[in-house]
Design an enzyme around this catalytic site. Structure first.
Site, mmCIF file in Angstrom:
data_model
loop_
_atom_site.group_PDB
_atom_site.id
_atom_site.type_symbol
_atom_site.label_atom_id
_atom_site.label_comp_id
_atom_site.label_asym_id
_atom_site.label_seq_id
_atom_site.Cartn_x
_atom_site.Cartn_y
_atom_site.Cartn_z
ATOM 1 N N ASP A 7 3.815 10.275 -6.164
ATOM 2 C CA ASP A 7 3.007 9.088 -6.438
ATOM 3 C C ASP A 7 3.833 7.900 -5.950
ATOM 4 O OD1 ASP A 7 1.018 7.354 -7.440
ATOM 5 O OD2 ASP A 7 2.087 7.152 -9.340
ATOM 6 N N GLU A 66 -0.246 10.689 -2.543
ATOM 7 C CA GLU A 66 -1.474 9.927 -2.699
ATOM 8 C C GLU A 66 -1.649 8.972 -1.535
ATOM 9 O OE1 GLU A 66 -3.328 8.506 -6.693
ATOM 10 O OE2 GLU A 66 -1.978 6.938 -6.003
ATOM 11 N N ASP A 138 3.750 7.491 -13.972
ATOM 12 C CA ASP A 138 3.974 7.756 -12.548
ATOM 13 C C ASP A 138 4.266 9.238 -12.312
ATOM 14 O OD1 ASP A 138 3.721 5.011 -11.706
ATOM 15 O OD2 ASP A 138 5.720 4.655 -12.505
#
EC number: 3.1.21.10
Length: 165
Positions: A7, A66, A138
């Site tokens: 992430d 991502e 996160d």
């Protein structure tokens, strides 16, 4: 198959490692890389070095990250893109195949809806990976990205292509 989920973020880059055995998923590790340094170059180098350490410690077979979403803060989006670029470069340097997933695809895969809140993602990650205690939101997001890759990135037949409007 061992999957590293990332992430991306300039201040905090979440990571999570899972193992996928068919439809069975298990948690390996998770954490957060926090950038150090006074200027942007030092901070990006710090993230690069920390991701190298994660790869060396957990030896993933594949990785997932991502995709960048564009928000109202153009400068923030640019910084996120720079951190994402460093992560992608580090994964490529390690020779890892990388799947890229839109935030809504990750949320829909893990929670069932594309606009899930962070608390919902954390809850569902804990349900899908019993015994897992993500370090923070996160790290939970990174584990969700790895879970998404386990479902869509493991085989070419199951891989979904994101359509953009």
């Amino acid at each position: 198959m061992r999957i590293l989920g990332i992430d991306p973020g300039l201040r905090n880059l979440g990571w999570g490692v899972i193992e996928s055995h068919g439809t069975r998923l298990s948690h390996v590790a998770n954490g957060v890389c926090t950038s150090d340094g006074d200027d942007l170059g030092e901070r990006l180098l710090s993230l690069h070095n920390q991701v190298i350490e994660v790869i060396a410690a957990y030896r993933p077979d594949q990785a997932a990250i991502e995709q960048t979403f564009v928000n109202k803060d153009g400068a923030g989006t640019l910084k996120l893109g720079q951190a994402r670029g460093v992560a992608l470069m580090t994964l490529a340097q390690a020779g890892l195949p990388v799947g890229e997933y839109a935030p809504n695809r990750v949320k829909k895969t893990v929670v069932g809806v594309g606009h899930a809140a962070k608390e919902q993602i954390l809850h569902m990650v804990k349900l899908q990976l019993p015994g897992c205690l993500p370090k923070n939101a996160d790290a939970a997001d990174a584990l969700a990205i790895a879970i998404c890759h386990a479902f869509y990135g493991g085989t070419q037949q199951r891989q979904l292509k994101e359509k953009r409007a």
